[in-house]
Write an enzyme that holds these catalytic residues in place. Sequence first.
Site, mmCIF file in Angstrom:
data_model
loop_
_atom_site.group_PDB
_atom_site.id
_atom_site.type_symbol
_atom_site.label_atom_id
_atom_site.label_comp_id
_atom_site.label_asym_id
_atom_site.label_seq_id
_atom_site.Cartn_x
_atom_site.Cartn_y
_atom_site.Cartn_z
ATOM 1 N N TYR A 148 0.978 -1.128 -0.022
ATOM 2 C CA TYR A 148 0.090 0.075 -0.129
ATOM 3 C C TYR A 148 0.854 1.270 -0.057
ATOM 4 O O TYR A 148 1.966 1.321 0.806
ATOM 5 C CB TYR A 148 -1.063 -0.027 1.183
ATOM 6 C CG TYR A 148 -1.699 1.271 1.344
ATOM 7 C CD1 TYR A 148 -2.726 1.180 0.837
ATOM 8 C CD2 TYR A 148 -1.183 2.337 2.046
ATOM 9 C CE1 TYR A 148 -3.556 2.602 0.907
ATOM 10 C CE2 TYR A 148 -1.913 3.631 2.157
ATOM 11 C CZ TYR A 148 -3.071 3.714 1.654
ATOM 12 O OH TYR A 148 -3.968 4.860 1.892
ATOM 13 N N GLU A 157 -3.812 7.281 -3.563
ATOM 14 C CA GLU A 157 -3.523 5.946 -3.011
ATOM 15 C C GLU A 157 -3.617 4.790 -3.772
ATOM 16 O O GLU A 157 -4.423 4.802 -4.949
ATOM 17 C CB GLU A 157 -4.172 5.485 -1.523
ATOM 18 C CG GLU A 157 -5.546 5.503 -2.105
ATOM 19 C CD GLU A 157 -6.542 5.146 -0.652
ATOM 20 O OE1 GLU A 157 -7.937 5.124 -0.751
ATOM 21 O OE2 GLU A 157 -5.757 4.962 0.433
#
Length: 186
Positions: free
Chosen positions: A69, A157
């Site tokens: 991530y 993101e």
Amino acid sequence: NIWVVKAQIHAGGRGKGGGVKLAKNLDEVRDLTKAMLGMKLVTHQTGPEGKIVQKVFIEAGCNIAKEYYVACLIDRATGRVTMMASSEGGMDIEEVAEHNPDAIKKVDIDPTTGLGAWQARELAFAIGMQPEVVNKAVKFMMGLYEAFVKCDCSIAEISPDYPIDVKEGCRKLRADNFNKDLQKPK
């Protein structure tokens, strides 16, 4: 061959909400795409009103050894842009933050100099990336930061949609609108 069809809406939790599906052939890709387009996708971030799917992202499936991530965001505590990353990529970064906050690493970015390659390298090693992929990760992180700034985002993101590990034989087929995942400040 495996294909992944992903609904492109401005909310997280698409996989759990039924907006990410696997197809075993191109006929299934077509059927899943038709079913997703126009559907109301309800996730924990959309609330019960959901969002109508107007675009999908289709890519060839592949063996992903490890998911990460990575995000650029405005840190409310410092008022600065921060890049954060975790070796625990997947659908629930909020869950990682709650149950294993040490797995999330952060670097504050000086607004006068921007993200330095040394910071991206430090972050890549901090989340346990293997030396042979660190240079690719640095390039990726620098690009994410550049997109964040150029699009005037509050958050950009990348989670399981774009794992940054080496992906043998993987290729993107169509990215209808990458900026859908880039949230501009309100």
